[in-house]
Motif scaffolding. Structure first.
Motif, PDB file in Angstrom:
ATOM      1  N   GLN A 135     -42.398 103.769 -19.540  1.00 36.27           N
ATOM      2  CA  GLN A 135     -42.908 104.091 -20.875  1.00 36.27           C
ATOM      3  C   GLN A 135     -42.917 102.860 -21.772  1.00 36.27           C
ATOM      4  O   GLN A 135     -43.829 102.672 -22.573  1.00 36.27           O
ATOM      5  CB  GLN A 135     -42.069 105.205 -21.501  1.00 36.27           C
ATOM      6  N   ARG A 136     -41.902 102.017 -21.622  1.00 34.23           N
ATOM      7  CA  ARG A 136     -41.877 100.786 -22.414  1.00 34.23           C
ATOM      8  C   ARG A 136     -43.013  99.848 -21.988  1.00 34.23           C
ATOM      9  O   ARG A 136     -43.630  99.182 -22.823  1.00 34.23           O
ATOM     10  CB  ARG A 136     -40.509 100.105 -22.265  1.00 34.23           C
ATOM     11  N   LYS A 137     -43.284  99.795 -20.704  1.00 32.87           N
ATOM     12  CA  LYS A 137     -44.377  98.949 -20.213  1.00 32.87           C
ATOM     13  C   LYS A 137     -45.735  99.498 -20.660  1.00 32.87           C
ATOM     14  O   LYS A 137     -46.645  98.730 -20.971  1.00 32.87           O
ATOM     15  CB  LYS A 137     -44.300  98.844 -18.693  1.00 32.87           C
ATOM     16  N   LEU A 138     -45.851 100.815 -20.677  1.00 32.82           N
ATOM     17  CA  LEU A 138     -47.083 101.415 -21.182  1.00 32.82           C
ATOM     18  C   LEU A 138     -47.269 101.071 -22.655  1.00 32.82           C
ATOM     19  O   LEU A 138     -48.370 100.723 -23.094  1.00 32.82           O
ATOM     20  CB  LEU A 138     -47.056 102.929 -21.001  1.00 32.82           C
ATOM     21  N   ALA A 139     -46.184 101.143 -23.424  1.00 33.45           N
ATOM     22  CA  ALA A 139     -46.263 100.814 -24.853  1.00 33.45           C
ATOM     23  C   ALA A 139     -46.713  99.375 -25.060  1.00 33.45           C
ATOM     24  O   ALA A 139     -47.545  99.075 -25.922  1.00 33.45           O
ATOM     25  CB  ALA A 139     -44.908 101.048 -25.514  1.00 33.45           C
ATOM     26  N   TYR A 140     -46.173  98.468 -24.240  1.00 32.88           N
ATOM     27  CA  TYR A 140     -46.508  97.052 -24.402  1.00 32.88           C
ATOM     28  C   TYR A 140     -47.962  96.771 -24.037  1.00 32.88           C
ATOM     29  O   TYR A 140     -48.693  96.106 -24.786  1.00 32.88           O
ATOM     30  CB  TYR A 140     -45.586  96.189 -23.544  1.00 32.88           C
ATOM     31  N   THR A 141     -48.403  97.273 -22.886  1.00 35.92           N
ATOM     32  CA  THR A 141     -49.776  97.000 -22.450  1.00 35.92           C
ATOM     33  C   THR A 141     -50.800  97.662 -23.363  1.00 35.92           C
ATOM     34  O   THR A 141     -51.863  97.096 -23.626  1.00 35.92           O
ATOM     35  CB  THR A 141     -49.980  97.448 -21.000  1.00 35.92           C
ATOM     36  N   LEU A 142     -50.474  98.844 -23.882  1.00 35.63           N
ATOM     37  CA  LEU A 142     -51.382  99.487 -24.830  1.00 35.63           C
ATOM     38  C   LEU A 142     -51.442  98.712 -26.144  1.00 35.63           C
ATOM     39  O   LEU A 142     -52.503  98.602 -26.765  1.00 35.63           O
ATOM     40  CB  LEU A 142     -50.944 100.923 -25.098  1.00 35.63           C
ATOM     41  N   GLN A 143     -50.299  98.173 -26.577  1.00 33.14           N
ATOM     42  CA  GLN A 143     -50.319  97.384 -27.808  1.00 33.14           C
ATOM     43  C   GLN A 143     -51.148  96.114 -27.622  1.00 33.14           C
ATOM     44  O   GLN A 143     -51.911  95.730 -28.525  1.00 33.14           O
ATOM     45  CB  GLN A 143     -48.903  97.015 -28.255  1.00 33.14           C
ATOM     46  N   ARG A 144     -51.027  95.487 -26.461  1.00 32.63           N
ATOM     47  CA  ARG A 144     -51.849  94.298 -26.216  1.00 32.63           C
ATOM     48  C   ARG A 144     -53.332  94.666 -26.202  1.00 32.63           C
ATOM     49  O   ARG A 144     -54.179  93.907 -26.677  1.00 32.63           O
ATOM     50  CB  ARG A 144     -51.442  93.654 -24.883  1.00 32.63           C
ATOM     51  N   ALA A 145     -53.664  95.836 -25.679  1.00 37.53           N
ATOM     52  CA  ALA A 145     -55.057  96.294 -25.715  1.00 37.53           C
ATOM     53  C   ALA A 145     -55.516  96.517 -27.151  1.00 37.53           C
ATOM     54  O   ALA A 145     -56.653  96.182 -27.512  1.00 37.53           O
ATOM     55  CB  ALA A 145     -55.200  97.580 -24.904  1.00 37.53           C
ATOM     56  N   ALA A 146     -54.632  97.074 -27.993  1.00 38.56           N
ATOM     57  CA  ALA A 146     -54.978  97.308 -29.395  1.00 38.56           C
ATOM     58  C   ALA A 146     -55.169  95.988 -30.141  1.00 38.56           C
ATOM     59  O   ALA A 146     -56.074  95.861 -30.977  1.00 38.56           O
ATOM     60  CB  ALA A 146     -53.895  98.145 -30.065  1.00 38.56           C
ATOM     61  N   LEU A 147     -54.326  94.988 -29.848  1.00 32.84           N
ATOM     62  CA  LEU A 147     -54.465  93.687 -30.499  1.00 32.84           C
ATOM     63  C   LEU A 147     -55.765  93.008 -30.074  1.00 32.84           C
ATOM     64  O   LEU A 147     -56.449  92.380 -30.889  1.00 32.84           O
ATOM     65  CB  LEU A 147     -53.267  92.794 -30.153  1.00 32.84           C
ATOM     66  N   ALA A 148     -56.118  93.146 -28.793  1.00 36.31           N
ATOM     67  CA  ALA A 148     -57.382  92.588 -28.323  1.00 36.31           C
ATOM     68  C   ALA A 148     -58.561  93.299 -28.972  1.00 36.31           C
ATOM     69  O   ALA A 148     -59.567  92.672 -29.330  1.00 36.31           O
ATOM     70  CB  ALA A 148     -57.462  92.704 -26.800  1.00 36.31           C
ATOM     71  N   ALA A 149     -58.451  94.611 -29.143  1.00 35.21           N
ATOM     72  CA  ALA A 149     -59.512  95.380 -29.801  1.00 35.21           C
ATOM     73  C   ALA A 149     -59.659  94.955 -31.263  1.00 35.21           C
ATOM     74  O   ALA A 149     -60.778  94.874 -31.787  1.00 35.21           O
ATOM     75  CB  ALA A 149     -59.205  96.869 -29.708  1.00 35.21           C
ATOM     76  N   HIS A 150     -58.549  94.695 -31.922  1.00 37.61           N
ATOM     77  CA  HIS A 150     -58.589  94.243 -33.320  1.00 37.61           C
ATOM     78  C   HIS A 150     -59.329  92.911 -33.427  1.00 37.61           C
ATOM     79  O   HIS A 150     -60.126  92.700 -34.351  1.00 37.61           O
ATOM     80  CB  HIS A 150     -57.167  94.108 -33.846  1.00 37.61           C
ATOM     81  N   GLU A 151     -59.064  92.011 -32.484  1.00 37.56           N
ATOM     82  CA  GLU A 151     -59.781  90.733 -32.464  1.00 37.56           C
ATOM     83  C   GLU A 151     -61.271  90.958 -32.253  1.00 37.56           C
ATOM     84  O   GLU A 151     -62.106  90.306 -32.881  1.00 37.56           O
ATOM     85  CB  GLU A 151     -59.221  89.840 -31.352  1.00 37.56           C
ATOM     86  N   LEU A 152     -61.611  91.881 -31.376  1.00 35.52           N
ATOM     87  CA  LEU A 152     -63.013  92.196 -31.130  1.00 35.52           C
ATOM     88  C   LEU A 152     -63.678  92.732 -32.389  1.00 35.52           C
ATOM     89  O   LEU A 152     -64.848  92.443 -32.671  1.00 35.52           O
ATOM     90  CB  LEU A 152     -63.113  93.215 -30.001  1.00 35.52           C
ATOM     91  N   GLY A 153     -62.919  93.486 -33.186  1.00 33.00           N
ATOM     92  CA  GLY A 153     -63.462  94.075 -34.405  1.00 33.00           C
ATOM     93  C   GLY A 153     -63.864  93.059 -35.455  1.00 33.00           C
ATOM     94  O   GLY A 153     -64.729  93.338 -36.304  1.00 33.00           O
ATOM     95  N   TYR A 154     -63.272  91.849 -35.419  1.00 29.27           N
ATOM     96  CA  TYR A 154     -63.627  90.818 -36.400  1.00 29.27           C
ATOM     97  C   TYR A 154     -65.105  90.442 -36.302  1.00 29.27           C
ATOM     98  O   TYR A 154     -65.740  90.088 -37.304  1.00 29.27           O
ATOM     99  CB  TYR A 154     -62.779  89.563 -36.178  1.00 29.27           C
ATOM    100  N   TYR A 155     -65.676  90.505 -35.109  1.00 32.02           N
ATOM    101  CA  TYR A 155     -67.050  90.048 -34.919  1.00 32.02           C
ATOM    102  C   TYR A 155     -68.059  90.924 -35.649  1.00 32.02           C
ATOM    103  O   TYR A 155     -69.154  90.466 -35.968  1.00 32.02           O
ATOM    104  CB  TYR A 155     -67.391  89.998 -33.430  1.00 32.02           C
ATOM    105  N   ARG A 156     -67.712  92.176 -35.884  1.00 36.32           N
ATOM    106  CA  ARG A 156     -68.659  93.030 -36.605  1.00 36.32           C
ATOM    107  C   ARG A 156     -68.778  92.581 -38.059  1.00 36.32           C
ATOM    108  O   ARG A 156     -69.841  92.704 -38.664  1.00 36.32           O
ATOM    109  CB  ARG A 156     -68.223  94.495 -36.551  1.00 36.32           C
ATOM    110  N   SER A 157     -67.703  92.044 -38.626  1.00 35.47           N
ATOM    111  CA  SER A 157     -67.746  91.570 -40.012  1.00 35.47           C
ATOM    112  C   SER A 157     -68.735  90.426 -40.157  1.00 35.47           C
ATOM    113  O   SER A 157     -69.568  90.413 -41.064  1.00 35.47           O
ATOM    114  CB  SER A 157     -66.360  91.116 -40.454  1.00 35.47           C
ATOM    115  N   HIS A 158     -68.632  89.450 -39.237  1.00 38.54           N
ATOM    116  CA  HIS A 158     -69.542  88.300 -39.264  1.00 38.54           C
ATOM    117  C   HIS A 158     -69.384  87.567 -37.937  1.00 38.54           C
ATOM    118  O   HIS A 158     -68.268  87.454 -37.417  1.00 38.54           O
ATOM    119  CB  HIS A 158     -69.210  87.364 -40.429  1.00 38.54           C
ATOM    120  N   PRO A 159     -70.466  87.045 -37.374  1.00 38.47           N
ATOM    121  CA  PRO A 159     -70.362  86.333 -36.099  1.00 38.47           C
ATOM    122  C   PRO A 159     -69.385  85.166 -36.123  1.00 38.47           C
ATOM    123  O   PRO A 159     -68.837  84.787 -35.086  1.00 38.47           O
ATOM    124  CB  PRO A 159     -71.798  85.847 -35.842  1.00 38.47           C
TER     125      PRO A 159
END
Length: 377
Positions: free
Chosen positions: A73-97
Motif C-alpha cells: 500500500q505504501r508503494k502504491l501511494a508512492y507510485t500514484l503520487q509520482r504519477a500525479a506529479l507527472a500529470a501536474h507537469e503535463l498540465g502546465y502545457y495547456r496554460s502556454h507552450p
C-alpha cells in the motif's frame, strides 16, 4: 355381616365417584407455558441471521497512519503520487507552450541567489514572487485569464544573469531573452492559447486559406510518456482483494488485484494514448492539476481517472496548493537481475515531514514530476 360389608363397598364407591381429584387437572399447565417462554427471544433469533457487512478493503487514503499501511500500500501511494506529479507537469502545457520553459529558467536564476553579489540581486525578489504566482495559477495566466507579469526590468534580469555567468552558471541571459516578452510585455500573448481546432474556410471563397491550427507544445509528448510510465508502475502495487472466480466449473475465492483500481488505471493509460492535441482539448485534462487532487494527490488521480477517461471536466475553482508530507523511497537491487545487469527496484517507502515552504516543496515536486527515476535527488 356380609351384608354390611357390601353396603360399605357401595357407599365408598359412590363417595369416590362424587369426590373431585385432589390434584388440579393438567389443563392449566399449557396456559403457563407462554410465561415460561416469552416472545422476547424472537429478536435474538433474527440478529444472527442479519447479514454482516464485509470487512472493507483498506485503500491508501483512508485515515490511517502511513507507517501502519502494508508495504504494498505504501508503494502504491508512492507510485500514484509520482504519477500525479507527472500529470501536474503535463498540465502546465495547456496554460502556454512555454510555461515550463519560463518556470525553469527563472528557477535556475533563483538558485544562484546565494552566490550573486548584492548589486546583482535586484531582480531576485521579483522573480521569486513571479514563481509563487505562476505555481499558484498552474501557468502564466490567473483564474480570470489575465497574464501574470514579472515585476521588474529587463536590465535587472540581465545584470543577475551576467553575474551568474561569471560565477559558473552560463546561458541564463540567452534563455531569459527567449521569454522576455512573456515576462515583461503585457501585449505578448495577452490571452491564453486556444487549443480548439480552427474553423474551416467558408465555402465559395477562392484563394482564402484555412487558418492554421495550433501545434502540440514541444516537450508535451515526452512528459506524457513519463506520466504513463508512473501509472504503469502503480499497477504493480494495486491492492489484492478476495474475488469469486470459476475454476474448472467450480466457483472459488481468490485474491486478485482490485477490479475498480485496475479498471481506473487501465482507462487512464488508454486516455493518455490519445494524440497530444486531443488531450489538450479534452475537458478531462483539467484534472491534471495538484490543486484539484486533494491532500493525497495519488489517490485523487486514481479517484478521478474515470472522469479523465470520459472527458468530464472538474467543477468549481481549482483551490490552492498546500504543504504535503514527503514520501521518501527506499531502493535496492533486484534479486532477479539478468547476468551482470543490475536493476533498481522500490523496496520500501517512508513518510517524512513536509517541506519548509511551498516554494521548496514545488521545486522538489517539479523535479520528481519530470523524472523517470525511482529516487530523485
Amino acid at each position: 355381616m356380609q351384608r354390611s360389608w357390601v353396603l360399605a363397598v357401595i357407599v365408598g364407591s359412590g363417595l369416590l365417584a362424587q369426590t373431585p381429584p385432589s390434584e388440579p387437572p393438567p389443563v392449566p399447565a399449557p396456559a403457563q407455558a407462554p410465561a415460561a417462554q416469552p416472545p422476547e427471544p424472537k429478536p435474538e433469533e433474527v440478529k444472527p441471521e442479519e447479514p454482516k457487512p464485509a470487512a472493507p478493503v483498506l485503500k491508501v487514503g483512508e485515515a490511517k497512519p502511513f507507517d501502519q499501511l502494508r508495504p504494498t500500500q505504501r508503494k502504491l501511494a508512492y507510485t500514484l503520487q509520482r504519477a500525479a506529479l507527472a500529470a501536474h507537469e503535463l498540465g502546465y502545457y495547456r496554460s502556454h507552450p512555454k510555461a515550463v520553459e519560463v518556470r525553469e529558467v527563472l528557477e535556475a536564476l533563483v538558485q544562484t541567489k546565494a552566490t550573486l553579489p548584492e548589486k546583482a540581486q535586484a531582480a531576485i525578489p521579483g522573480v521569486e514572487a513571479y514563481l509563487v504566482r505562476l505555481r499558484a495559477n498552474h501557468g502564466l495566466y490567473d483564474a480570470e485569464g489575465k497574464k501574470v507579469l514579472l515585476e521588474g526590468t529587463w536590465k535587472d534580469l540581465q545584470a543577475s544573469a551576467r553575474a551568474a555567468a561569471k560565477l559558473g552558471a552560463p546561458g541564463l541571459e540567452a534563455r531569459l531573452l527567449k521569454v522576455k516578452g512573456l515576462l515583461l510585455d503585457p501585449k505578448v500573448d495577452a490571452a491564453a492559447p486556444v487549443w480548439a481546432e480552427p474553423e474551416a474556410a467558408a465555402p465559395g471563397k477562392k484563394g482564402k486559406k484555412a487558418p492554421k491550427g495550433p501545434k502540440a507544445p514541444e516537450g508535451f509528448a515526452a512528459q506524457k510518456a513519463v506520466t504513463a510510465l508512473w501509472v504503469k508502475r502503480a499497477q504493480a502495487w494495486i491492492e489484492n482483494t478476495p474475488q469469486e472466480v470459476e475454476v474448472k466449473g467450480e466457483k472459488k475465492m481468490r485474491r486478485l488485484p482490485d477490479p475498480a483500481q485496475t479498471k481506473a488505471l487501465n482507462g487512464l493509460l488508454i486516455w493518455l494514448e490519445n494524440e497530444d492535441l486531443d488531450l489538450l482539448r479534452d475537458p478531462g485534462f483539467g484534472w491534471m492539476d495538484l490543486r484539484r487532487l486533494g491532500a493525497e494527490p495519488g489517490m485523487g488521480l486514481l479517484a478521478h481517472a474515470g472522469d479523465m477517461a470520459t472527458g468530464k471536466a472538474p467543477e468549481g475553482p481549482a483551490g490552492e496548493l498546500t504543504l504535503l508530507p514527503t514520501l521518501e523511497p527506499v531502493v535496492g537491487e533486484s534479486k532477479f537481475a539478468k547476468g551482470e545487469e543490475k536493476r533498481t527496484v522500490l523496496t520500501e517507502v517512508k513518510q517524512g515531514a513536509p517541506a519548509a515552504s511551498l516554494a521548496v516543496q514545488m521545486a522538489a515536486f517539479e523535479k520528481q514530476g519530470r523524472s523517470r527515476e525511482l529516487e530523485v535527488k
